[in-house]
Design a protein around this motif. Structure first.
Motif, short mmCIF file in Angstrom:
data_model
loop_
_atom_site.label_atom_id
_atom_site.label_comp_id
_atom_site.label_asym_id
_atom_site.label_seq_id
_atom_site.Cartn_x
_atom_site.Cartn_y
_atom_site.Cartn_z
N TRP A 187 42.29 38.56 44.70
CA TRP A 187 43.11 37.63 44.78
C TRP A 187 44.77 37.15 44.97
O TRP A 187 45.11 37.58 44.05
CB TRP A 187 42.55 37.18 43.24
CG TRP A 187 42.82 35.28 43.33
CD1 TRP A 187 43.66 34.98 42.32
CD2 TRP A 187 42.35 34.09 43.53
NE1 TRP A 187 43.71 33.95 42.59
CE2 TRP A 187 42.57 33.57 43.34
CE3 TRP A 187 41.26 33.95 45.63
CZ2 TRP A 187 42.78 31.96 43.61
CZ3 TRP A 187 41.24 32.95 45.47
CH2 TRP A 187 41.22 31.95 44.85
N ALA A 219 41.82 35.80 38.76
CA ALA A 219 41.23 36.32 40.14
C ALA A 219 39.98 36.72 39.93
O ALA A 219 38.92 36.71 40.66
CB ALA A 219 42.10 37.57 40.49
N CYS A 224 37.29 38.24 42.33
CA CYS A 224 37.67 39.24 43.01
C CYS A 224 38.23 40.40 40.82
O CYS A 224 38.13 40.14 40.04
CB CYS A 224 39.47 38.94 42.98
SG CYS A 224 38.92 37.91 44.33
#
Ligand code: PLP
Length: 365
Positions: A187, A219, A224
């Motif tokens: 991310w 993230a 992610c």
């Protein structure tokens, strides 16, 4: 202090170590940083006295006054490296001299006293030898060593502390990737940066991690695995991940990584990869890579591979990149061939399976 840069270690063996059967059970599936060995090293520092009272002792909680400076102003640094069981039964460490030098550099940046590099290395030897039965022997396992130092002075005034405690602990770890190396999705944070020019980005200090946790959480919220930070000035150039450096491999066989310049942590894995890649015939370049360029080159296919690297996970392929407006995939999203070959080469060196022409493998006994 004896003989200049040496200290005598007083060794107090743990009288109630974990039993062999219990240790074997713990080490069957150690994970990362959850289980610890029987001993630790501690060394004290006081202004005017220098380093003293070096000990190898049973691992135990550290009694701490609530006014200890580190709890308030975070004057703390750490390192991370691994010890391995070699094929011949001996013990090795990978480039511990580089960790010693970086620990000294981090100390200077954080206005802390420098532990002599030889004492740092001696502490590693002491702990690894006394806790050698905790070094995993299985494929992918190792003993993760965590040296750290913090301001222990009891004082709430804002200035460099006058007393410090250096501690070394060890944790058996399994392979970072159980079930094969998996590419990660990263991310690109639009919100947070990790390090600014003039800041502490090049020091291995806990505060850098504290400030990255919210970005890492962002993230995760976006599905992610890891966050990638852009530079703090232009929000344009790729710096690194929260705890790993980053590399890009192009179709003309150049391998590119952002240059060190005060905001990036000088990874020992990064340095090793630069050397191994050059020796494998790749053209190695340290230059800034902008996010826009990363995206355009991934979309055009010119960028063939990207990976992150650091001691814990060695080399981790990056498969996908997400950002607020979209996402892109690196090639077909699978681990690339150069990534895989560099990882294999590095792991073979670290584990003593390949001859070491670099002098990187440090024998403990
Ligand atoms: C420790 C660390 C790395 C990786 O360093 P290695 O020496 O390769 O383990 C990269 N980035 C940050 C921010 C780190 O703290």
């Amino acid at each position: 202090m004896i003989g200049g840069d040496r200290l005598d270690f007083e060794v107090r063996r743990n009288s109630a170590p974990v039993s062999a059967a219990e240790r074997a059970a713990l080490m069957a599936n150690p994970g990362f940083g959850r289980i610890f060995t029987d001993h630790m090293v501690t060394i004290r520092y006081a202004d005017g006295k220098g380093w003293y009272d070096a000990r190898v002792e049973p691992r135990a909680p550290i009694p701490m006054d609530p006014a200890s400076a580190v709890l308030h102003y975070a004057q703390e640094i750490f390192e991370g490296l691994k010890a391995y069981q070699a094929a011949d039964g001996g013990i090795t460490m990978f480039r511990p001299e580089a960790n010693a030098a970086r620990f000294a550099a981090s100390a200077q940046r954080m206005a802390m006293p420098v532990l002599p590099e030889q004492v740092f290395l001696d502490s590693l030897h002491q702990l690894v030898e006394i806790d050698r039965d905790w070094i995993p022997t299985g494929e992918g396992g190792s003993l993760y060593l965590r040296p750290f130092m913090f301001a222990s002075e009891v004082f709430l005034g804002v200035r460099p502390a006058l007393e410090y405690l250096y501690v070394l602990i060890a944790s058996p770890v399994g392979s970072y990737f159980s079930g094969g190396v998996q590419p990660v999705t990263v991310w690109v944070s639009p919100t947070y940066t990790r390090a600014a020019p003039g800041g502490t980005g090049a020091a291995k200090t806990g505060g850098n991690y504290a400030s990255s946790l919210v970005a890492q959480a962002e993230a995760i919220d976006h599905g992610c695995d890891q966050v990638v930070f852009l530079d703090a000035v232009e929000r344009r150039y790729v710096d690194e991940l929260g705890g790993m450096n980053i590399f890009f491999r192009y179709d003309d066989d150049t391998l590119v990584t952002p240059p060190l310049g005060g905001t990036i942590l000088a990874g020992i894995t990064r340095d090793s990869v630069l050397r191994l890649a050059a020796d494998a015939g790749l053209t190695v370049v340290e230059r800034p890579v902008s996010f826009d360029e990363w995206r355009a080159d991934a979309e055009s296919g010119r960028l063939r591979e990207a990976f992150a690297c650091g001691t814990a996970a060695v080399i981790t392929p990056i498969g996908q990149v997400r950002f607020p407006d979209g996402e892109f995939t690196i090639a077909d999203g699978a681990p690339g061939e150069v990534t895989t070959a560099l990882r294999q080469r590095l792991v073979d060196l670290q584990r003593g399976r390949a001859e070491d022409p670099y002098g990187w493998v440090h024998r403990v006994d």
